[in-house]
Write an enzyme that holds these catalytic residues in place. Structure first.
Site, PDB file in Angstrom:
ATOM      1  N   SER A   1       9.668   7.205 -91.272  1.00 54.45           N
ATOM      2  CA  SER A   1       9.807   8.590 -91.708  1.00 54.45           C
ATOM      3  C   SER A   1      10.800   9.295 -90.789  1.00 54.45           C
ATOM      4  CB  SER A   1       8.453   9.309 -91.626  1.00 54.45           C
ATOM      5  OG  SER A   1       8.591  10.713 -91.735  1.00 54.45           O
TER       6      SER A   1
ATOM      7  N   TYR B   1       0.547  11.469 -87.599  1.00 57.28           N
ATOM      8  CA  TYR B   1       1.481  10.809 -88.526  1.00 57.28           C
ATOM      9  C   TYR B   1       2.799  10.514 -87.819  1.00 57.28           C
ATOM     10  CZ  TYR B   1       4.527  10.215 -92.618  1.00 57.28           C
ATOM     11  OH  TYR B   1       5.438   9.743 -93.534  1.00 57.28           O
TER      12      TYR B   1
END
Length: 263
Positions: A141, A154
């Site tokens: 990401s 995350y």
């Protein structure tokens, strides 16, 4: 059909980028084993995107090593071998850094980071046994390198994901196995709409994206398919960022028509 005859395993494939990747792989001629913890949606996806000849669904909790090992074994039993592994399964929790509990931390790391590690390990072991190389793709990401305290766990897992990619690439290069990562920007998926946008606003996200829009799951799937193909045969250890230019922008995009520049 750049993936004709290839056998791929894709985790987190019941929806979003995982499902889009499975659809793209099928369009490129591959057979796919799709895995997810959500049995109902997984079976719905399998029925919608292919047939028993080219799609096989395996309910899997990737945080459990034995289930990941069983997934790879099931793929090989069904289709004979493994050529591509896509470690895509992941979750995000939107919460203040100070509100993260031990249970929260363990859950996110278990799925996002441990799941990718066990998937990489199990896939590499099978590919080495086959002796014909292969490709392992890890879904990272832009948050792997950007500070977003609202999704701290995350972001931490995606930073670790990049290290799994680079270290595994070196470990298995001599076996003809390429290990690469994909780090999407803000993609219009169910998870992003439900989690990330809840901690920001559309306008704030778009203001930090030079291309001026969210990406689509199909656009990320195209990058995944490219990396899995022979067109990417000299790429390993790298994480590619299809993010609409977001990582290279240090400031909020100026208002349309404004001549003002940031220092």
């Amino acid at each position: 059909m750049k993936l004709a005859g290839r056998i791929a395993v894709i985790t987190g494939a019941a929806r979003g980028i995982g499902r889009a990747s499975a659809e793209r792989f099928l369009a490129e001629g591959a057979k796919v084993v799709i895995a997810d913890i959500d049995k109902v949606r997984l079976e719905e996806t399998a029925a919608a995107i292919g047939s028993v000849d080219n799609v096989f669904a395996v309910v899997t909790d990737v945080s459990q090593k034995e289930q990941v090992d069983a997934l790879i074994a099931a793929a090989v039993k069904r289709f004979g071998r493994l050529d591509v592994m896509v470690n895509n399964a992941g979750i995000a929790m939107v919460q203040s850094f100070l509100d993260v509990t031990k249970a929260d931390y363990d859950k996110v790391l278990g799925i996002n980071l441990e799941g990718a590690f066990w998937g990489t390990q199990a896939a590499a072991r099978q590919m080495i046994a086959q002796g014909q190389g292969g490709v392992i793709i890890n879904m990272s990401s832009i948050n792997s390198g950007l500070a977003n305290p609202n999704v701290a766990t995350y972001a931490i897992t995606k930073g670790g994901m990049n290290q799994i990619t680079s270290t595994a690439a070196v470990a298995f290069a001599r076996n003809g196995i390429r290990v690469v990562g994909v780090g999407p920007g803000t993609i219009d998926t169910e998870m992003v709409r439900g989690d990330f946008v809840a901690s920001a606003t559309d306008r704030a996200i778009i203001a930090r994206t030079p291309l001026g829009r969210y990406g689509t799951a199909a656009e990320i799937a195209a990058v995944v398919a490219f990396l899995a193909s022979d067109d990417a045969s000299y790429i390993t250890g790298e994480t590619i960022y299809p993010d609409g230019g977001r990582r290279v922008l240090n400031y909020v995009m100026p208002e349309q028509g404004s001549a003002r520049s940031e220092p």
